[in-house]
Design an enzyme around this catalytic site. Sequence first.
Site, mmCIF file in Angstrom:
data_model
loop_
_atom_site.group_PDB
_atom_site.id
_atom_site.type_symbol
_atom_site.label_atom_id
_atom_site.label_comp_id
_atom_site.label_asym_id
_atom_site.label_seq_id
_atom_site.Cartn_x
_atom_site.Cartn_y
_atom_site.Cartn_z
ATOM 1 N N HIS A 193 -49.166 -18.006 64.131
ATOM 2 C CA HIS A 193 -49.942 -17.242 63.156
ATOM 3 C C HIS A 193 -50.388 -18.124 61.997
ATOM 4 O O HIS A 193 -51.521 -18.033 61.524
ATOM 5 C CB HIS A 193 -49.110 -16.074 62.628
ATOM 6 C CG HIS A 193 -48.939 -14.964 63.602
ATOM 7 N ND1 HIS A 193 -48.196 -15.087 64.754
ATOM 8 C CD2 HIS A 193 -49.417 -13.689 63.596
ATOM 9 C CE1 HIS A 193 -48.214 -13.948 65.418
ATOM 10 N NE2 HIS A 193 -48.945 -13.078 64.750
ATOM 11 N N HIS A 235 -39.828 -16.838 62.193
ATOM 12 C CA HIS A 235 -40.034 -18.273 61.995
ATOM 13 C C HIS A 235 -39.259 -18.761 60.780
ATOM 14 O O HIS A 235 -38.942 -17.977 59.874
ATOM 15 C CB HIS A 235 -41.526 -18.587 61.805
ATOM 16 C CG HIS A 235 -42.373 -18.280 63.000
ATOM 17 N ND1 HIS A 235 -42.454 -19.100 64.096
ATOM 18 C CD2 HIS A 235 -43.169 -17.217 63.274
ATOM 19 C CE1 HIS A 235 -43.270 -18.572 64.990
ATOM 20 N NE2 HIS A 235 -43.712 -17.424 64.516
#
Length: 271
Positions: A193, A235
């Site tokens: 992303h 993440h």
Amino acid sequence: MPASQPRSRARDRNNVLNRAEFLSLNQPLKGNQESRSSSRKQSGQAGAAGAQNTNPKERRQSQQLPEEDCMQLNPSFKGIAFNSLLAIDICMSKRLGVCANRASSWGGARSMINLLGITGHGIPWIAGTLICLVKSSTLAGQEVLMNLLLALLLDIMIVAGLQKLAKRKGPYDINPGLLDYLTMDTYAFPAGHASRVAMLSKFFLNHLVLAIPLRILLVLWALCVGFSRVMIGRHHITDVLSGFVFGYLQFRLVELIWMSSNTCRLLISIW
């Protein structure tokens, strides 16, 4: 004289220090010294014979083992610094994962954070680019959209390849979603992303005429989408930062291989 000799013998017998056990402490017996010296000689001869019988490779390995043990027990400064930074990254990422699950401190905002993350998925962007490309009637628009489609496809392939090489897990054990599996964004490093929104924001800033407020909003959108992945526990912080770097490098790559309007028209006609 004959009478003095029995007296001296009696004194010697009565003297405690003249006993055998005390003499062995102060004056070792010759037999013991000889046995000890002979055992030392035999052990020395056996060690020398063993050293002669060993191969040169074995002697080199025996000499190298203490050095290897010292290297393992005393790691380098780079290794210590890297492990320390890695531990700090994991600790900070877990603390910032405030939406990792429903029981977290910001668990109620998890659905909103996930919705923000959908704006950075590759599948919606590819589908939207294809729809705009079909409806576009100008050569300039088709050129920009074709290169944008190329950038999105390159982003998916590069990030998927890097993640397969690194195979780093996220700070929390969270299963990827359906869109993550479609874009092969299943591992943590680098954040797909983050790389995508960084590439898109740089692409739009360079090829679209936008007002200053829109430019600021575009940059803020990219930052929010990137760090939202840390908030939901998918993440680490370093994954997102590295994703931003890879996104910028992907933009530079697309600029180097930029397709002209004639090439785009040819590809559209074939398609």
